[in-house]
Design an enzyme around this catalytic site. Sequence first.
Site, PDB file in Angstrom:
ATOM      1  N   ARG A  65       0.856  -1.187   0.000  1.00 29.95           N
ATOM      2  CA  ARG A  65       0.000   0.000   0.000  1.00 29.95           C
ATOM      3  C   ARG A  65       0.893   1.237   0.000  1.00 29.95           C
ATOM      4  NH1 ARG A  65      -4.947  -0.950  -1.851  1.00 29.95           N
ATOM      5  NH2 ARG A  65      -6.121  -2.438  -0.597  1.00 29.95           N
ATOM      6  N   ALA A  77     -11.163  -6.557  -0.794  1.00 29.55           N
ATOM      7  CA  ALA A  77     -12.013  -5.361  -0.843  1.00 29.55           C
ATOM      8  C   ALA A  77     -11.800  -4.632  -2.156  1.00 29.55           C
ATOM      9  CB  ALA A  77     -11.682  -4.435   0.327  1.00 29.55           C
ATOM     10  N   GLU A  93     -15.403  -8.583  -6.330  1.00 30.93           N
ATOM     11  CA  GLU A  93     -14.099  -8.331  -5.715  1.00 30.93           C
ATOM     12  C   GLU A  93     -13.516  -9.597  -5.092  1.00 30.93           C
ATOM     13  OE1 GLU A  93     -11.960  -5.904  -5.785  1.00 30.93           O
ATOM     14  OE2 GLU A  93     -13.205  -4.427  -6.801  1.00 30.93           O
ATOM     15  N   GLU A  97      -9.880 -10.851  -6.524  1.00 29.43           N
ATOM     16  CA  GLU A  97      -8.695 -10.809  -5.667  1.00 29.43           C
ATOM     17  C   GLU A  97      -8.259 -12.157  -5.116  1.00 29.43           C
ATOM     18  OE1 GLU A  97      -8.848  -7.783  -2.666  1.00 29.43           O
ATOM     19  OE2 GLU A  97      -8.925  -6.188  -4.166  1.00 29.43           O
ATOM     20  N   GLU A 141      -2.512  -4.453  -9.838  1.00 25.04           N
ATOM     21  CA  GLU A 141      -2.680  -5.170  -8.576  1.00 25.04           C
ATOM     22  C   GLU A 141      -1.729  -6.363  -8.514  1.00 25.04           C
ATOM     23  OE1 GLU A 141      -7.033  -5.203  -6.437  1.00 25.04           O
ATOM     24  OE2 GLU A 141      -6.849  -6.272  -8.305  1.00 25.04           O
TER      25      GLU A 141
END
Length: 174
Positions: A65, A77, A93, A97, A141
């Site tokens: 992050r 999330a 989601e 993920e 991601e």
Amino acid sequence: MSFKLDEKTLQEDLKYTGDFIKVVRSTVELPDGRVGYRDIVRHPGAVAIVAIKDNGMILIVEQFRKPVEKILLEIPAGKLDAGENPMEAAKRELEEETGYSCSNIQYLGKIATAPGFCDEYIGIYKATGLTKGETDFDDDEFINLKEFTLEELKDMVRQGKIEDGKTIAALQFI
């Protein structure tokens, strides 16, 4: 004694538009009649999922992050797309993920993530009846999938190994 607390928005000026957030400067009338200013991040909202496998293990994503310059452990999330049904977003989601789909999903509640400067709410969902499939990460991601018991996660919160607010809040619903 009780005070009037509401603030009336007198004017709102757009200062920045990003990919999915906006930053505005609001001129407000304070409860005592004076004028004040509020810088607000406008966010479309998000969903977060406590995904529990049949064996009781909870899926956790590990990702870097940038705002806090570290790798965090979090429940899956993501933000809501315009007009998207939050429960459908939670299913989407989860699959993107973790690669897991679910046969059962339940709304648990919502949290205001940073109400001092942001209007984002995150809806918290519990997913069970999980079936493994394929991940579909966004282009930017990079995620590692982990599994922990609820007790392990609570211990990790107490030890400071989990710092993510939505994850800590969501564990209180379980």
